[in-house]
Design a protein around this motif. Structure first.
Motif, PDB file in Angstrom:
ATOM      1  N   THR A  24       0.837  -1.201   0.000  1.00 54.66           N
ATOM      2  CA  THR A  24       0.000   0.000   0.000  1.00 54.66           C
ATOM      3  C   THR A  24       0.870   1.249   0.000  1.00 54.66           C
ATOM      4  O   THR A  24       0.589   2.225  -0.721  1.00 54.66           O
ATOM      5  N   ASN A  28       0.957   4.358  -2.597  1.00 62.13           N
ATOM      6  CA  ASN A  28       0.687   5.709  -2.090  1.00 62.13           C
ATOM      7  C   ASN A  28       1.849   6.661  -2.352  1.00 62.13           C
ATOM      8  O   ASN A  28       1.648   7.822  -2.730  1.00 62.13           O
ATOM      9  N   GLN A 171      -1.729   7.372   5.562  1.00 54.47           N
ATOM     10  CA  GLN A 171      -1.616   5.920   5.722  1.00 54.47           C
ATOM     11  C   GLN A 171      -1.220   5.598   7.150  1.00 54.47           C
ATOM     12  O   GLN A 171      -0.217   6.117   7.660  1.00 54.47           O
TER      13      GLN A 171
END
Length: 331
Positions: A24, A28, A171
């Motif tokens: 992730t 990102n 995040q």
């Protein structure tokens, strides 16, 4: 992965594990750099934030000019400027006057696109974050900024609308779940490759608690124990035989129980009687009914202690500079 760079532990043969959080983060960070935006990666210590970001940014080089800045204490605005001066490898001495310093930095940052990794960003206060925003807002700078830090980083950014509205991606890194531990740890280091899943679960529940840094430390101790005992495989007997300080770490912090505050600004009699009737501290219901004229923090503290059935710290006033005990507990 070199031994000296994994979670502050000298750990030969450790590998970077492609967890869901790292995948992730890769997406990102790539999106943030492409958009020349700002993002915030936050979470507890040892959850793998810095390692993941360094791994992802390394994959962007040499095409991307990445500069890393790490703060170890709360910096002043001038300290932030000086760190940027050093990170950009600027020649000469840092200018003395802020306006001159700002012109120098903006001129240097306008030369080409750059990405700043600002690590340990929980040390930054609102003023320091605002300075990064000031540079990022300058159209000519072409900056991407990645803030990485603990909960304090997220809290300060969220508190300031002008800052939080400019964060492109948030995040949150968390502990590895038990199932993620069983997937990731055998890939993390060869000593866990053939370990029984039950033994990995035992190690996680007693020591690592889903924390990658704790796993790195435990792996280093276990590797040493295997060498000293001549064993070829990790098992619970070996893990239990480690010195207690090595097999005991702080368990996961328990999140504080949420507190809901109901205020009756109109001092309605029906509301007051209902609230007083509902007062029951053992059940978590506390009705605070301040006396007339209560306007000070000290007076409020006395009333709250009384509502909790506790004696006040002092009958009249608190020692100079000392916060009321009940307020320290509630903090």
């Amino acid at each position: 992965m070199t031994a000296a760079t994994y979670q502050y532990v000298d750990l030969p043969d450790a590998s970077v594990v492609t967890t869901r959080a790292l995948l992730t983060a890769r997406e990102n960070i790539s999106d943030t750099v492409a958009a020349r935006a700002m993002m915030c990666i936050h979470g507890g210590a040892g959850f793998g934030k810095t390692l993941a970001v360094n791994t992802c940014l390394r994959a962007l080089e040499p095409g991307e000019d990445v500069r890393k800045i790490t703060f170890r204490a709360r910096p002043t605005a001038r300290a932030v400027r000086c760190e940027l001066f050093t990170a950009l490898d600027l020649a000469g001495e840092p200018p003395r006057h802020p306006s001159e310093f700002d012109r120098l930095l903006k001129t240097a940052l306008a030369e080409r696109p750059r990405t700043f990794l600002v690590d340990e960003a929980q040390w930054l206060n609102g003023e320091a974050f605002e300075y990064f925003r000031y540079l990022w807002d300058e159209p000519s700078t072409q900056l991407a900024i990645i803030f990485v830090g603990g909960a304090g980083c997220h809290t300060v950014l969220r508190r300031e609308p002008m800052l939080s509205s400019r964060i492109f991606i948030w995040q949150h890194f968390t502990r590895l779940t038990p199932s993620e531990v069983l997937e990731a740890i055998p890939l993390f280091h060869p000593i866990w490759d053939d370990a029984d899943p039950d033994d990995i679960t035992f190690a996680d529940s007693h020591t690592a608690h889903g924390n990658f840094r704790a796993w790195a430390q435990l792996t280093a101790h276990t590797r040493t124990a295997l060498t000293r005992t001549g064993r070829s495989r990790v098992d619970q007997e070996l893990l239990r035989g480690l010195q207690p300080p090595r097999l005991t770490t702080t368990p996961p912090a328990v999140s504080p129980t949420p507190v809901a505050v109901v205020i009756d600004p109109g001092d309605d009699a029906i509301h007051t009687h209902t609230a007083l009737a509902a007062h029951h501290p053992p059940s978590g219901r506390i009705t605070l009914h301040p006396g007339p004229g209560t306007t000070s923090v000290t007076g409020l503290a006395h009333d709250l202690l009384a509502a909790l059935g506790k004696p006040p710290l002092l009958p009249g006033r608190f020692p100079a500079g000392r916060q009321p005990a009940c307020l320290r507990v509630l903090d």
